[in-house]
Write a protein that holds these residues in place. Structure first.
Motif, PDB file in Angstrom:
ATOM      1  N   TYR A  62      68.611   5.777  43.370  1.00  0.00           N
ATOM      2  CA  TYR A  62      67.134   5.921  43.105  1.00  0.00           C
ATOM      3  C   TYR A  62      66.699   7.229  43.786  1.00  0.00           C
ATOM      4  O   TYR A  62      65.994   8.354  42.984  1.00  0.00           O
ATOM      5  CB  TYR A  62      66.094   5.043  43.185  1.00  0.00           C
ATOM      6  N   LEU A  63      67.066   7.424  44.970  1.00  0.00           N
ATOM      7  CA  LEU A  63      66.565   8.663  45.665  1.00  0.00           C
ATOM      8  C   LEU A  63      67.472   9.873  45.200  1.00  0.00           C
ATOM      9  O   LEU A  63      66.635  11.039  45.223  1.00  0.00           O
ATOM     10  CB  LEU A  63      66.822   8.586  47.382  1.00  0.00           C
ATOM     11  N   ALA A  64      68.633   9.789  45.063  1.00  0.00           N
ATOM     12  CA  ALA A  64      69.385  10.742  44.373  1.00  0.00           C
ATOM     13  C   ALA A  64      68.750  11.252  42.967  1.00  0.00           C
ATOM     14  O   ALA A  64      68.782  12.371  43.046  1.00  0.00           O
ATOM     15  CB  ALA A  64      70.811  10.394  44.427  1.00  0.00           C
ATOM     16  N   ILE A  65      68.547  10.377  42.230  1.00  0.00           N
ATOM     17  CA  ILE A  65      67.953  10.778  40.824  1.00  0.00           C
ATOM     18  C   ILE A  65      66.719  11.501  41.062  1.00  0.00           C
ATOM     19  O   ILE A  65      66.484  12.547  40.300  1.00  0.00           O
ATOM     20  CB  ILE A  65      67.717   9.443  40.067  1.00  0.00           C
ATOM     21  N   HIS A  68      67.330  14.931  42.841  1.00  0.00           N
ATOM     22  CA  HIS A  68      68.061  15.781  42.001  1.00  0.00           C
ATOM     23  C   HIS A  68      67.124  16.550  41.002  1.00  0.00           C
ATOM     24  O   HIS A  68      67.073  17.741  40.736  1.00  0.00           O
ATOM     25  CB  HIS A  68      69.163  15.196  41.277  1.00  0.00           C
ATOM     26  N   THR A  69      66.259  15.660  40.468  1.00  0.00           N
ATOM     27  CA  THR A  69      65.223  16.012  39.637  1.00  0.00           C
ATOM     28  C   THR A  69      64.207  16.901  40.040  1.00  0.00           C
ATOM     29  O   THR A  69      64.125  18.076  39.474  1.00  0.00           O
ATOM     30  CB  THR A  69      64.804  14.772  38.742  1.00  0.00           C
ATOM     31  N   VAL A  70      63.603  16.697  41.058  1.00  0.00           N
ATOM     32  CA  VAL A  70      62.501  17.593  41.677  1.00  0.00           C
ATOM     33  C   VAL A  70      63.241  18.930  42.142  1.00  0.00           C
ATOM     34  O   VAL A  70      62.674  19.926  41.662  1.00  0.00           O
ATOM     35  CB  VAL A  70      62.030  16.818  43.017  1.00  0.00           C
ATOM     36  N   ALA A  72      65.840  20.240  40.824  1.00  0.00           N
ATOM     37  CA  ALA A  72      66.357  20.949  39.644  1.00  0.00           C
ATOM     38  C   ALA A  72      65.075  21.659  39.035  1.00  0.00           C
ATOM     39  O   ALA A  72      65.093  22.730  38.670  1.00  0.00           O
ATOM     40  CB  ALA A  72      67.034  20.034  38.895  1.00  0.00           C
ATOM     41  N   ILE A  73      63.924  21.092  39.003  1.00  0.00           N
ATOM     42  CA  ILE A  73      62.706  21.483  38.479  1.00  0.00           C
ATOM     43  C   ILE A  73      62.331  22.765  39.324  1.00  0.00           C
ATOM     44  O   ILE A  73      61.958  23.832  38.722  1.00  0.00           O
ATOM     45  CB  ILE A  73      61.555  20.597  38.350  1.00  0.00           C
ATOM     46  N   ASN A  74      62.271  22.771  40.480  1.00  0.00           N
ATOM     47  CA  ASN A  74      62.208  23.655  41.653  1.00  0.00           C
ATOM     48  C   ASN A  74      63.091  24.917  41.148  1.00  0.00           C
ATOM     49  O   ASN A  74      62.496  26.123  41.084  1.00  0.00           O
ATOM     50  CB  ASN A  74      62.182  23.305  42.908  1.00  0.00           C
ATOM     51  N   LEU A  75      64.365  24.716  41.128  1.00  0.00           N
ATOM     52  CA  LEU A  75      65.400  25.805  41.023  1.00  0.00           C
ATOM     53  C   LEU A  75      65.161  26.425  39.507  1.00  0.00           C
ATOM     54  O   LEU A  75      65.535  27.524  39.497  1.00  0.00           O
ATOM     55  CB  LEU A  75      66.699  25.147  41.464  1.00  0.00           C
ATOM     56  N   THR A  76      64.961  25.694  38.763  1.00  0.00           N
ATOM     57  CA  THR A  76      64.920  26.215  37.318  1.00  0.00           C
ATOM     58  C   THR A  76      63.628  27.032  37.122  1.00  0.00           C
ATOM     59  O   THR A  76      63.794  28.251  36.525  1.00  0.00           O
ATOM     60  CB  THR A  76      64.583  25.140  36.376  1.00  0.00           C
ATOM     61  N   MET A 109      66.720  16.368  29.142  1.00  0.00           N
ATOM     62  CA  MET A 109      67.025  15.258  28.263  1.00  0.00           C
ATOM     63  C   MET A 109      67.694  14.266  28.712  1.00  0.00           C
ATOM     64  O   MET A 109      67.411  13.267  28.343  1.00  0.00           O
ATOM     65  CB  MET A 109      68.286  15.956  27.225  1.00  0.00           C
ATOM     66  N   ILE A 110      68.434  14.505  29.828  1.00  0.00           N
ATOM     67  CA  ILE A 110      69.188  13.410  30.423  1.00  0.00           C
ATOM     68  C   ILE A 110      68.055  12.548  31.150  1.00  0.00           C
ATOM     69  O   ILE A 110      68.371  11.189  31.257  1.00  0.00           O
ATOM     70  CB  ILE A 110      70.274  13.839  31.468  1.00  0.00           C
ATOM     71  N   LEU A 111      66.806  13.153  31.823  1.00  0.00           N
ATOM     72  CA  LEU A 111      65.931  12.574  32.376  1.00  0.00           C
ATOM     73  C   LEU A 111      65.265  11.493  31.418  1.00  0.00           C
ATOM     74  O   LEU A 111      65.075  10.154  31.763  1.00  0.00           O
ATOM     75  CB  LEU A 111      64.831  13.441  32.908  1.00  0.00           C
ATOM     76  N   ILE A 112      65.091  12.146  30.162  1.00  0.00           N
ATOM     77  CA  ILE A 112      64.489  11.241  28.962  1.00  0.00           C
ATOM     78  C   ILE A 112      65.476   9.914  28.903  1.00  0.00           C
ATOM     79  O   ILE A 112      64.997   8.788  28.545  1.00  0.00           O
ATOM     80  CB  ILE A 112      64.264  11.933  27.705  1.00  0.00           C
TER      81      ILE A 112
END
Length: 222
Positions: A62-65, A68-70, A72-76, A109-112
């Motif tokens: 759960y922590l990895a998800i 990774h999401t946070v 990813a948003i920052n780097l994007t 899309m994967i997050l959804i």
């Protein structure tokens, strides 16, 4: 700080990629003959749910998800600011593939996909949002029947089949990119890693896309 984020992005990405292998391997139990599939799948699921080691691993998952999401948003957003000039945009289009240019979109899309998946299965099993889970003849929660009945819904099974495509595309670039972020640049090694990444992404995409279709068309509800 940026380098730390790249390392964390790579490590969490590879951890999640390994989890997908384990998850897909378990899903193959759903393809076994109906006489043995429910018992094996429910026994396996029960063993996972009652194993304290797996509980700890789940927390890391759960922590990895989330991490990774946070990141990813920052780097994007950071990369978007860097590539706003026409020159940078043209250079990217010339030297990168479509998945590498759109990892943010594919990741969204994967997050959804993850949210829908957890709402349909994890929330029902772990949180009991629809009441207590029915049990099989061995007293185990009948997760097999939950999966099969859920995937008899044509809308849900179509969603799973379609979303396996962005999953495969994201993995195709993401896995090899993770190794680069961790410092693997040798041309020979990277060539093998890129080949294995593509094979891995195809297997994951086909597996997560075709198993729901198989259940929809062939698995018995009772």
């Amino acid at each position: 700080m940026h380098l730390i984020k790249k390392y964390l992005m790579a490590i969490t990405g590879l951890f999640l990629s390994f989890f997908l292998i384990v998850h897909l391997s378990a899903n193959f139990l759903l393809l076994l003959p109906h006489e043995i599939a429910p018992n094996l799948y429910n026994s396996y699921s029960n063993a996972l749910r009652t194993n304290p080691v797996i509980e700890v691993v789940s927390i890391f998952l759960y922590l990895a998800i989330i991490l990774h999401t946070v990141i990813a948003i920052n780097l994007t957003l950071r990369n978007k600011r860097k590539t706003e000039t026409p020159y940078h945009q043209n250079k990217i289009l010339e030297t990168s593939s479509w998945p590498s240019q759109n990892m943010g979109l594919l990741g969204l899309m994967i997050l959804i996909f993850i949210i829908v998946h957890m709402a349909n299965f994890w929330a029902k099993v772990k949180l009991g949002i629809e009441g207590p889970m029915p049990t099989d003849i061995n007293g185990h929660s009948d997760i097999y029947m939950l999966v099969v009945t859920s995937l008899k819904d044509p809308i849900l099974v179509t969603f799973y089949a379609v979303m396996s495509i962005p999953l495969a595309m994201h993995l195709s670039h993401g896995v090899s990119s993770a190794f680069r972020s961790l410092g693997v640049y040798h041309k020979r090694y990277m060539r093998y890693i890129e080949i294995l990444s593509k094979i891995y992404s195809v297997v994951m995409g086909l597996g997560f896309g075709l198993i729901p279709l198989y259940i929809f068309f062939f698995s018995k509800v009772s």
